[in-house]
Every structure is written in C-alpha cells, then in structure tokens.
Scaffold this active site. Structure first.
Site, mmCIF file in Angstrom:
data_model
loop_
_atom_site.group_PDB
_atom_site.id
_atom_site.type_symbol
_atom_site.label_atom_id
_atom_site.label_comp_id
_atom_site.label_asym_id
_atom_site.label_seq_id
_atom_site.Cartn_x
_atom_site.Cartn_y
_atom_site.Cartn_z
ATOM 1 N N GLU A 1 0.853 -1.191 0.000
ATOM 2 C CA GLU A 1 0.000 0.000 0.000
ATOM 3 C C GLU A 1 0.887 1.238 0.000
ATOM 4 O OE1 GLU A 1 -3.606 0.650 -0.038
ATOM 5 O OE2 GLU A 1 -2.477 2.440 -0.520
ATOM 6 N N ASP B 1 -9.239 -0.126 -6.545
ATOM 7 C CA ASP B 1 -9.886 1.085 -7.081
ATOM 8 C C ASP B 1 -10.590 0.744 -8.392
ATOM 9 O OD1 ASP B 1 -8.821 3.030 -5.119
ATOM 10 O OD2 ASP B 1 -6.903 2.414 -5.971
ATOM 11 N N LYS C 1 -14.682 5.559 -14.693
ATOM 12 C CA LYS C 1 -14.782 6.250 -15.984
ATOM 13 C C LYS C 1 -13.983 5.495 -17.047
ATOM 14 C CE LYS C 1 -15.356 10.823 -14.065
ATOM 15 N NZ LYS C 1 -14.625 11.944 -13.504
ATOM 16 N N ASP D 1 -17.322 -3.809 -5.070
ATOM 17 C CA ASP D 1 -18.742 -3.448 -4.980
ATOM 18 C C ASP D 1 -19.152 -2.638 -6.218
ATOM 19 O OD1 ASP D 1 -17.041 -1.338 -4.192
ATOM 20 O OD2 ASP D 1 -18.739 -0.277 -3.328
HETATM 21 C C1 LIG Z 1 -10.256 1.422 -2.659
HETATM 22 S S1 LIG Z 1 -8.841 1.209 -1.680
HETATM 23 C C2 LIG Z 1 -9.245 -0.275 -0.758
HETATM 24 C C3 LIG Z 1 -8.526 -0.376 0.563
HETATM 25 C C4 LIG Z 1 -8.832 -1.614 1.401
HETATM 26 N N1 LIG Z 1 -8.426 -2.838 0.742
HETATM 27 C C5 LIG Z 1 -10.280 -1.708 1.817
HETATM 28 O O1 LIG Z 1 -10.948 -2.694 1.453
HETATM 29 O O2 LIG Z 1 -10.742 -0.801 2.530
HETATM 30 C C6 LIG Z 1 -7.658 0.587 -2.851
HETATM 31 C C7 LIG Z 1 -6.231 0.759 -2.398
HETATM 32 O O3 LIG Z 1 -5.362 0.077 -3.304
HETATM 33 C C8 LIG Z 1 -4.134 0.776 -3.374
HETATM 34 N N2 LIG Z 1 -3.484 0.358 -4.641
HETATM 35 C C9 LIG Z 1 -3.941 0.579 -5.894
HETATM 36 N N3 LIG Z 1 -3.106 0.056 -6.814
HETATM 37 C C10 LIG Z 1 -2.092 -0.537 -6.118
HETATM 38 C C11 LIG Z 1 -0.909 -1.223 -6.499
HETATM 39 N N4 LIG Z 1 -0.593 -1.412 -7.795
HETATM 40 N N5 LIG Z 1 -0.065 -1.670 -5.528
HETATM 41 C C12 LIG Z 1 -0.356 -1.454 -4.228
HETATM 42 N N6 LIG Z 1 -1.477 -0.809 -3.795
HETATM 43 C C13 LIG Z 1 -2.320 -0.335 -4.730
HETATM 44 C C14 LIG Z 1 -4.543 2.248 -3.327
HETATM 45 O O4 LIG Z 1 -3.498 3.069 -2.843
HETATM 46 C C15 LIG Z 1 -5.753 2.199 -2.367
HETATM 47 O O5 LIG Z 1 -5.399 2.548 -1.047
#
Ligand SMILES: C[S@@+](CC[C@H](N)C(=O)[O-])C[C@H]1O[C@@H](n2cnc3c(N)ncnc32)[C@H](O)[C@@H]1O
Length: 218
Positions: free
Chosen positions: A73, A122, A126, A158
């Site tokens: 993260e 994430d 879009k 979701d």
């Molecule tokens: C929507 S959040 C979900 C956080 C957590 N898993 C939850 O369920 O609450 C997605 C997280 O994935 C991280 N992330 C996205 N792409 C990533 C990557 N390639 N490597 C590591 N982390 C990543 C982002 O920084 C973000 O904090």
C-alpha cells in the site's frame, strides 16, 4: 532494490486530506522495522494488495499465523494505522511494502505465494481511466508464475462496472485459473470471511452489495 522497470504507475492519494498530518519521521522509523526486504525460501507468503488501513492484513495475520503477510500500500496514512495495529496486537507476521505491488513481483521469479488478497481495488469507473485498473487478464497471468500450486486469489469489489471487467478478465485467463465460486448466485464476502474493511463498510452504507471472486491456480 525497488526501482521499477514496469510502466504501471500508481494513481490516487498517498496522504489523507486531514489537516492534522502524522509525523513522518516516526512513520519511517516504524516502517523500517516492518519493511519487506527480501523473500526467505523457508517461508510461505500471502500477498495482500492495496490494503488501505490494513484491516485485511491484520485479519490474515491472525488467521494464518504460520505465514508471512506482505501488505502492499502506498497510502501513508493507512500504513501508519496498520503499523499501530501491528504493535498493539503484537503481530509478528506482517511486512509492509510502501508502494506498488509490481515492485514485489520484480524481485523474484519464484513461486512464493500461497494466497493473494485484493480487497476493493480502485474501480476507476470512468472509461477514460479504465487503463488504471489493477485487475486485468495481463496482471492475473503475470501473477500466475509467482503462485504456489493451488494458490487462491480473493478479489472483492462493490462496483458493477468492475464486476463486468473482472468477469471478462477471468474469462480471458481461463487456462490459468479456475473460478472456484462461479456456480454461486450470491458471491457474498460474508459467506466466507468475517471481515469489514473501510471500503466494505462504505459499500454496505451506500447499499451496494460487495462481490467476492475466488480463483484457484491451474
Ligand atoms: C479502494 S482502496 C481499498 C482499501 C482496502 N483494501 C479496503 O478494502 O478498505 C484501494 C487501495 O489500493 C491501493 N493500490 C492501488 N493500486 C495498487 C498497487 N498497484 N499496488 C499497491 N497498492 C495499490 C490504493 O493506494 C488504495 O489505497
């Protein structure tokens, strides 16, 4: 060690919006103690990607005390909370990578992972941002070579847009993975795990139903 030859950029926030900023000096000191540095051939690993505030890593560490969790993260404020919880719960099987999961996949060509968790990646809803989505058939096929036999990947989302995109990605790599729970009408997380992350709660509060995809390495 973590210089990236991959083009995969990380989008999104590194710090929270709160005006009260955490002390980064203490963060880097604590991070140094729990930082993932290299693989140990004698150990089995769980890769937890995009851990946000680290709820999944703490959950996995308690559920699988004999395995090492690598929590990936880049969101510093989330990692600060995770480090506090590691110390508060005296957890000794979580290592953090403060960055992109691709960096971890660059430093080995061996099969170290027994389980992979990707909770609420994430969705980038879009169309113009679709290229930023983590779960693609290319990414799953790339992961495949680092996974031990029968390794399972757990993906939660979701977002209906991401569900369709993930289904398409699973279909494209059907020679690499079995979609274990494909016959279930209800792909509910709670049927499998008692865990609530920040994004799980957000989904429930907004009346969106999270789905869980379970893939097994073929
Ligand atoms: C929507 S959040 C979900 C956080 C957590 N898993 C939850 O369920 O609450 C997605 C997280 O994935 C991280 N992330 C996205 N792409 C990533 C990557 N390639 N490597 C590591 N982390 C990543 C982002 O920084 C973000 O904090």
């Amino acid at each position: 060690m973590f210089s990236s030859k991959y083009t995969n950029r990380l989008f999104g926030r590194t710090r929270g919006r709160s005006k009260k900023k955490n002390n980064l000096e203490n963060y880097y000191k604590a991070l140094d103690r729990y930082k993932f540095k290299k693989f140990n051939e004698k150990l089995e690993y769980i890769l937890d990607i995009g851990t946000g505030y680290g709820e999944t890593s703490v959950f996995l560490a308690k559920k699988f005390p004999e395995k090492v969790i690598i929590s990936c993260e880049k969101y510093v404020d989330g990692n600060i909370i995770l480090l506090k919880n590691i110390q508060k719960n005296s957890i000794n099987n979580i290592l953090l990578h403060n960055g992109n999961v691709y960096n971890i996949l660059e430093i080995t060509n061996k099969k170290f992972f027994r389980i992979v968790w990707i909770f609420f990646p994430d969705p980038w809803p879009k169309n113009k941002h679709a290229k930023r989505r983590l779960i693609t058939s290319e990414f799953l096929i790339k992961l495949h070579k680092f996974l031990k036999e029968n390794c399972e990947i757990y993906i939660a989302t979701d977002s209906t847009i991401y569900v369709r995109f993930i289904l398409n990605s699973i279909y494209k790599c059907k020679d690499y993975f079995l979609w274990v729970n494909q016959s279930e009408i209800n792909l509910s997380i709670k049927d499998y795990f008692d865990i609530e992350t920040k994004y799980y709660k957000k989904a429930i509060n907004s009346q969106r139903k999270p789905s869980l995809f379970i893939l097994r390495k073929l």
